[in-house]
Design a protein around this motif. Structure first.
Motif, short mmCIF file in Angstrom:
data_model
loop_
_atom_site.label_atom_id
_atom_site.label_comp_id
_atom_site.label_asym_id
_atom_site.label_seq_id
_atom_site.Cartn_x
_atom_site.Cartn_y
_atom_site.Cartn_z
N SER A 82 -1.37 27.52 -2.33
CA SER A 82 -0.38 27.03 -3.28
C SER A 82 0.23 25.71 -2.82
CB SER A 82 0.71 28.08 -3.47
OG SER A 82 1.70 27.64 -4.36
N MET A 83 0.10 25.38 -1.53
CA MET A 83 0.61 24.12 -1.01
C MET A 83 -0.45 23.04 -1.23
SD MET A 83 2.66 22.01 0.20
CE MET A 83 4.07 23.11 0.25
N THR A 84 -0.45 22.51 -2.46
CA THR A 84 -1.43 21.52 -2.88
C THR A 84 -0.95 20.89 -4.19
OG1 THR A 84 -3.78 21.17 -3.44
CG2 THR A 84 -2.77 23.24 -4.20
N PHE A 85 -1.64 19.85 -4.62
CA PHE A 85 -1.40 19.32 -5.96
C PHE A 85 -2.00 20.30 -6.97
CE2 PHE A 85 -2.50 16.33 -9.50
CZ PHE A 85 -1.19 16.07 -9.86
N VAL A 86 -1.43 20.34 -8.16
CA VAL A 86 -1.82 21.36 -9.14
C VAL A 86 -3.28 21.26 -9.57
CG1 VAL A 86 0.51 21.68 -10.05
CG2 VAL A 86 -1.00 19.96 -11.09
N ALA A 87 -3.93 20.12 -9.33
CA ALA A 87 -5.32 19.97 -9.74
C ALA A 87 -6.22 21.02 -9.11
CB ALA A 87 -5.82 18.57 -9.39
N ILE A 307 8.09 13.41 -1.66
CA ILE A 307 7.91 14.81 -1.26
C ILE A 307 6.55 15.28 -1.77
CG2 ILE A 307 8.81 17.15 -1.35
CD1 ILE A 307 11.53 15.91 -2.20
N HIS A 308 5.72 15.75 -0.86
CA HIS A 308 4.41 16.30 -1.22
C HIS A 308 4.30 17.72 -0.65
CE1 HIS A 308 3.73 11.92 -1.29
NE2 HIS A 308 2.70 12.16 -2.09
N TYR A 309 4.70 18.76 -1.36
CA TYR A 309 5.06 18.83 -2.77
C TYR A 309 6.33 19.66 -2.87
CZ TYR A 309 0.40 17.01 -3.25
OH TYR A 309 -0.71 16.21 -3.14
N PRO A 310 7.29 19.29 -3.73
CA PRO A 310 8.59 19.97 -3.72
C PRO A 310 8.57 21.38 -4.29
CG PRO A 310 8.50 18.34 -5.47
CD PRO A 310 7.27 18.15 -4.65
N VAL A 311 7.65 21.65 -5.20
CA VAL A 311 7.53 23.00 -5.79
C VAL A 311 6.08 23.45 -5.64
CG1 VAL A 311 7.82 24.42 -7.85
CG2 VAL A 311 9.34 22.47 -7.47
N PRO A 312 5.83 24.48 -4.85
CA PRO A 312 4.44 24.93 -4.70
C PRO A 312 3.90 25.45 -6.03
CG PRO A 312 5.95 26.44 -3.59
CD PRO A 312 6.76 25.27 -4.03
N VAL A 313 2.58 25.46 -6.13
CA VAL A 313 1.95 25.77 -7.42
C VAL A 313 2.36 27.14 -7.94
CG1 VAL A 313 -0.24 26.01 -8.64
CG2 VAL A 313 -0.01 24.27 -6.87
N ASN A 337 10.44 23.21 0.79
CA ASN A 337 11.88 22.92 0.83
C ASN A 337 12.25 21.90 1.91
OD1 ASN A 337 12.62 24.67 -1.26
ND2 ASN A 337 12.70 26.44 0.12
N GLN A 338 11.31 21.61 2.83
CA GLN A 338 11.66 20.74 3.96
C GLN A 338 10.78 19.51 4.11
OE1 GLN A 338 12.38 22.73 7.70
NE2 GLN A 338 13.04 24.61 6.69
N PHE A 339 9.65 19.45 3.41
CA PHE A 339 8.77 18.30 3.54
C PHE A 339 9.46 17.01 3.10
CE2 PHE A 339 4.28 20.33 3.21
CZ PHE A 339 4.14 20.28 4.59
N LEU A 340 9.26 15.95 3.87
CA LEU A 340 9.69 14.61 3.47
C LEU A 340 8.57 13.65 3.87
CD1 LEU A 340 11.88 12.67 2.38
CD2 LEU A 340 12.69 12.44 4.74
#
Length: 369
Positions: A82-87, A307-313, A337-340
């Protein structure tokens, strides 16, 4: 001012080469696929250490076709993160299959191999690890599990051009690898673009058919396919950029090393690539509890950050139908919640790194007061 990315600086560096290549492509009138794309496919295959590269019109298309070529379809399940871009998730759904998420490792931030087997069911068809931010997932245990269970492995290498795992390039370890050439990528087109790479001729043939309406020859459609072809101009641009990708990659790694030195005394979690891996730093992300405050401080100082990514998929409204909820993947959610993401690009100067870190130091002093 420190931009998050400076594509104009890159263009200025290669302007004569690019302008000539685009002009050549236009003069040829080979606007879809054609010799420029074919030449790029050969060079990128060599670069990745694979036998076949099939250029397409986006990284999403690459994922979609890789899944279809591997035989993934309705009723199947694909294990991914889920820690990815939605693609990544969208492509699985396009194939008719169901994405099944596992959590990521808290150190590497990529798929945790220890969680895969518990997610395997009789419907599992493939494993789709994501090489996040430019660091490859832990591929040996992933491949071992896949082979033991008869599963296909498709690498989402959209952020990992030239990354390495134990001396092997991204895209060369799984059955198929998928890349994006979106303009901001380490190897970016002047528009959309993507590619599927593989060492398997049977899978390469399927991708070739599927990207061009399923045609074996003109107007001879042997499978139901798609219009996923790469433009000739994008092939020309990417051919030019292949001349520079290694120097740009090493420049990114040098910027990342500068960050490491500057951040050494600050209490921020930073990427920790294993000694056997080559991280190519598409994104340089740190983790800090006061992330939103830090983002505001950087932006107020004229420093590009994201932020990559602020809301997981699994927590995105669009994918609520998958049935996941907050708390299902605690490591992924904590990272979100912590990535910058800090500015990083090959042309970034050491003094710009100092400027970014100085603002983070101010934020830490305020937080400690």
């Amino acid at each position: 001012m420190v931009p998050f990315l400076d594509l104009k600086a890159q263009y200025r560096q290669i302007k004569p080469e690019v302008d000539e290549a685009i002009s050549r492509a236009i003069e040829s009138t080979q606007f879809v696929l054609g010799p420029e794309v074919t030449a790029f496919e050969g060079r990128f295959a060599d670069y990745c250490g694979v036998s076949h590269c099939l250029a397409v019109n986006s990284g999403t298309s690459a994922l979609h076709l890789a899944l279809l070529a591997a035989g993934v379809g309705p009723g199947d399940e694909v294990i991914t993160v889920s820690m990815t871009f939605v693609a990544t998730t969208a492509a699985v759904l396009y194939s008719g299959a169901k994405p099944v998420f596992v959590d990521v490792d808290p150190v590497t931030w990529t798929m945790n191999p220890a969680l895969i087997e518990a997610a395997i069911t009789s419907r599992t068809k493939a494993i789709l690890p994501v090489h996040l931010h430019g660091m490859m997932a832990d591929m040996d245990p992933i491949m071992e599990i896949a082979r033991r269970h008869g599963l296909v492995v498709i690498e989402d290498a959209a952020q990992a051009h030239g990354a390495e795992y134990k001396g092997r390039r991204a895209g060369s370890i799984g059955d198929l690898g998928c890349f994006s050439f979106y303009p901001g990528k380490n190897l970016g087109a002047y528009g959309e673009g993507g590619a599927v790479v593989t060492n398997r001729p049977d899978l390469a043939r399927q991708v070739i058919l599927l990207r061009d309406w399923g045609q074996e020859a003109k107007y001879n459609h042997v499978v139901a396919g798609y219009n996923y072809r790469m433009d000739g101009i994008q092939g020309a641009v990417l051919n030019v950029k292949m001349n520079h990708i290694e120097s740009w990659t090493e420049a990114r790694r040098s910027v990342a090393a500068d960050y490491e030195g500057q951040l050494a005394n600050l209490a921020f979690a930073r990427p920790q690539p294993p000694g056997h891996s080559r991280h190519v730093y598409h994104v340089y992300a740190i983790c800090l509890p006061q992330r939103d405050q830090a983002l505001r401080i950087l932006q107020d100082a004229g420093i590009g950050a994201g932020i990559h990514y602020p809301v997981p998929v699994h927590l995105q409204k669009a994918y609520a139908g998958l049935g996941y909820a907050a708390g299902d993947f605690p490591v992924t959610e904590a990272l979100a919640n912590q990535f910058l993401s800090l500015p990083i690009y090959p042309e970034m100067r050491p003094d710009q790194v100092v400027e970014v870190v100085s603002q983070l130091e101010k934020m830490q002093l305020v937080a400690a007061a």
